[in-house]
Design a protein around this motif. Structure first.
Motif, short mmCIF file in Angstrom:
data_model
loop_
_atom_site.label_atom_id
_atom_site.label_comp_id
_atom_site.label_asym_id
_atom_site.label_seq_id
_atom_site.Cartn_x
_atom_site.Cartn_y
_atom_site.Cartn_z
N LYS A 16 -5.42 -74.81 -7.39
CA LYS A 16 -5.13 -75.97 -8.23
C LYS A 16 -5.06 -75.56 -9.69
O LYS A 16 -5.81 -74.69 -10.13
CB LYS A 16 -6.24 -77.00 -8.06
CG LYS A 16 -6.05 -78.22 -8.94
CD LYS A 16 -7.34 -79.00 -9.09
CE LYS A 16 -8.21 -78.48 -10.19
NZ LYS A 16 -9.57 -79.02 -10.17
N PHE A 56 -15.90 -67.91 -14.34
CA PHE A 56 -16.02 -68.48 -15.69
C PHE A 56 -16.59 -67.46 -16.67
O PHE A 56 -17.58 -66.79 -16.36
CB PHE A 56 -16.93 -69.71 -15.68
CG PHE A 56 -16.25 -70.94 -15.15
CD1 PHE A 56 -15.49 -71.74 -15.99
CD2 PHE A 56 -16.37 -71.30 -13.81
CE1 PHE A 56 -14.86 -72.89 -15.52
CE2 PHE A 56 -15.75 -72.43 -13.33
CZ PHE A 56 -14.99 -73.24 -14.18
N HIS A 111 -17.94 -82.75 -0.31
CA HIS A 111 -19.03 -83.04 -1.25
C HIS A 111 -18.90 -84.43 -1.87
O HIS A 111 -17.84 -85.05 -1.83
CB HIS A 111 -19.16 -81.92 -2.30
CG HIS A 111 -18.19 -81.94 -3.45
ND1 HIS A 111 -17.90 -80.82 -4.21
CD2 HIS A 111 -17.43 -82.92 -4.02
CE1 HIS A 111 -17.04 -81.12 -5.16
NE2 HIS A 111 -16.73 -82.37 -5.07
N ASP A 120 -18.34 -77.99 -3.72
CA ASP A 120 -17.12 -77.22 -3.49
C ASP A 120 -17.26 -76.20 -2.35
O ASP A 120 -17.13 -74.99 -2.56
CB ASP A 120 -16.69 -76.53 -4.79
CG ASP A 120 -16.25 -77.55 -5.83
OD1 ASP A 120 -15.27 -78.26 -5.57
OD2 ASP A 120 -16.91 -77.65 -6.90
N ASP A 148 -10.06 -73.66 -7.37
CA ASP A 148 -10.03 -73.92 -5.92
C ASP A 148 -9.16 -72.93 -5.14
O ASP A 148 -8.30 -73.35 -4.35
CB ASP A 148 -9.54 -75.35 -5.66
CG ASP A 148 -10.39 -76.39 -6.36
OD1 ASP A 148 -11.35 -76.87 -5.76
OD2 ASP A 148 -10.09 -76.71 -7.53
N ASP A 190 -11.73 -76.73 -18.71
CA ASP A 190 -12.39 -76.14 -17.54
C ASP A 190 -11.63 -74.84 -17.24
O ASP A 190 -10.98 -74.71 -16.20
CB ASP A 190 -12.30 -77.14 -16.37
CG ASP A 190 -13.27 -76.82 -15.25
OD1 ASP A 190 -14.26 -76.10 -15.50
OD2 ASP A 190 -13.04 -77.28 -14.12
C1 AAL Z 1 -14.06 -79.07 -8.73
C2 AAL Z 1 -13.01 -78.02 -8.54
C3 AAL Z 1 -13.25 -76.89 -9.49
C4 AAL Z 1 -13.34 -77.39 -10.90
C5 AAL Z 1 -14.63 -78.12 -10.82
C6 AAL Z 1 -15.50 -77.11 -10.13
O1 AAL Z 1 -14.33 -79.94 -7.78
O2 AAL Z 1 -11.73 -78.57 -8.65
O3 AAL Z 1 -14.58 -76.42 -9.27
O4 AAL Z 1 -13.41 -76.34 -11.81
O5 AAL Z 1 -14.41 -79.32 -10.07
#
Ligand code: AAL
Length: 436
Positions: free
Chosen positions: A258, A195, A370, A98, A243, A204
């Protein structure tokens, strides 16, 4: 008598003139339409004045140009392995994922990302109950925000942790992840998912917090603020604000994010992902969520950049409109600008005009993205960073980025094989036919 002759003459001239204008028009039209009124071999530049199928009409109305290669918002993506990152032999104890957008400061490129370097590998969200202070649940649990710099965008030097998990009970004590950068009035701000429980316990679930610094090299100060809080009960973003992605527009901070929602265990995937917008006049808030949220109906991680007067978004995996590049001239109402493939996942592009409040966004040509489960074995799940290149820029015209398809190898196809359940279903269907 004289006047009757004159009138006849005038009428004759008028009708013959009208006739010749009409026949010229028809001749032009038929030139354009080709013989037998067929759609012409050479596609007219402008929308032809004739009945069109919906699809051809769309070619003129919905896209910048009639062919993708002339569409500034169409591109293919090319990928390069990055130098400078070690992953402990891919054993699942080191992950980098990320990435933020890339910025250029002090003569080098900077990128921030979720870094997990844990003693144990992640057990997975489904086994989140087994997570401890040392055992991560998800790939992004027990993570900190790391950063790296580079002079060429290919070889990177990891500089260490930028933003550490703060002590309990501050937002992010369990994990700080999925960050993105804002430069505003000479200061730097890193927004991140904060978190406060192991991801997977209930979903999540997290809000967004922010840290700031005077230099991209830090030191970073936690504000301890839930700068983008979850929405009220029953709303789409009540559990997840993911995000966070800030840009500067109209003298304000436009932060896209998101949400994952509409959890329906009977469906696969059980959730849907969409993207919303929150706007603030100060980096520390208050952020006001846009009344039309969600503003993008698809995609997973957020990736946007100023383009011309508006903003463009790379909308990759998930949702009705995955694999598209979208554009919103008013920064809110997005349309599909192109459809493409092999899009970078979780892309953080190099966006030179992210914070200049431009009215003529120039676009992007590369960035960092990624790949999850990079070793192809979920037991050692870890994510790697890689570089993508593209031509979503007004300033370069790279024909080699404008092809319309990739040639995927047979191996790639066969990797996407039928499940045994699917094979059984096909067997049953065949048997039924044979018995008939
Ligand atoms: C991702 C993102 C956010 C979600 C997880 C980690 O790629 O959308 O960061 O929480 O997956």
């Amino acid at each position: 008598m004289k006047s009757t002759i004159l009138l006849t003459l005038v009428c004759f001239m008028f009708f013959s003139c009208e006739h010749s204008v009409k026949s010229e028009q028809k001749e032009n039209e038929s030139k354009q339409l080709g013989s037998n009124d067929e759609f012409p071999f050479l596609i007219p530049e402008g929308k032809p004045n004739r009945a069109l199928s919906k699809a051809v009409e769309r070619n003129y109305d919905a896209y910048e140009s009639i062919r993708p290669e002339q569409n500034e918002l169409y591109t293919q993506f090319k990928y390069t392995k990055l130098k400078g990152f070690d992953y402990n032999g891919g054993d699942g104890t080191i992950t980098r994922r990320d990435p933020s957008k890339v910025i250029f400061e002090n003569g080098k490129y900077y990128v921030w990302y979720t870094g997990r370097k844990t003693k144990y590998k992640a057990v997975g969200m489904a086994r989140a109950k087994e997570a401890t202070d040392e055992i991560p649940s998800s790939d992004w649990d027990l993570a900190d925000i790391w950063y790296a710099t580079s002079e060429d965008g290919f070889t990177w030097e990891e500089q260490g942790i930028a933003v550490k998990r703060p002590p309990k009970p501050q937002p992010g004590w369990r994990s700080v992840t999925t960050t993105d950068i804002l430069k505003w009035k000479g200061k730097y701000y890193l927004y991140f998912q904060a978190f406060m429980e192991a991801s997977g316990l209930r979903g999540d679930f997290c809000p967004v917090s922010v840290a700031y610094a005077d230099s991209p090299d830090g030191p970073w100060t936690h504000t301890g603020k839930l700068v983008i809080p979850n929405g009220p009960e029953g709303s789409w973003d009540q559990y997840s604000i993911h995000d966070p992605y800030p840009l500067v527009h109209d003298g304000k901070i436009y932060l896209y994010y998101k949400g994952d929602f509409d959890k329906r265990p009977e469906l696969k995937p059980s959730k849907i992902r969409m993207q919303g917008l929150a706007v603030a006049e100060d980096p520390l808030g208050p952020f006001e969520k846009h009344p039309l949220n969600p503003v993008i109906n698809s995609g997973h991680e957020t990736t946007l950049f100023p383009f011309k007067k508006g903003v463009a978004a790379i909308v990759q995996r998930d949702g009705q409109e995955h694999n598209t590049i979208q554009y919103a001239e008013d920064w809110v109402n997005f349309d599909i600008a192109s459809i493409t493939e092999l899009l970078p996942v979780a892309a953080g592009p190099y966006v030179p005009d992210a914070f200049t409040d431009t009215n003529d966004g120039r676009g992007v040509t590369w960035g960092i993205s990624h790949i999850i489960n990079a070793g192809g074995d979920w037991k050692n799940n870890h994510t790697i960073l890689l570089r993508f290149d593209c031509d979503l820029s007004q300033d370069i015209h790279d024909d080699d980025m404008k092809h319309h398809h990739y040639n995927y190898s047979p191996e790639f196809h066969y990797e996407h094989s039928l499940t045994s359940k699917q094979k059984e279903r096909i067997g049953r269907e065949n048997e039924k036919l044979i018995k008939k």
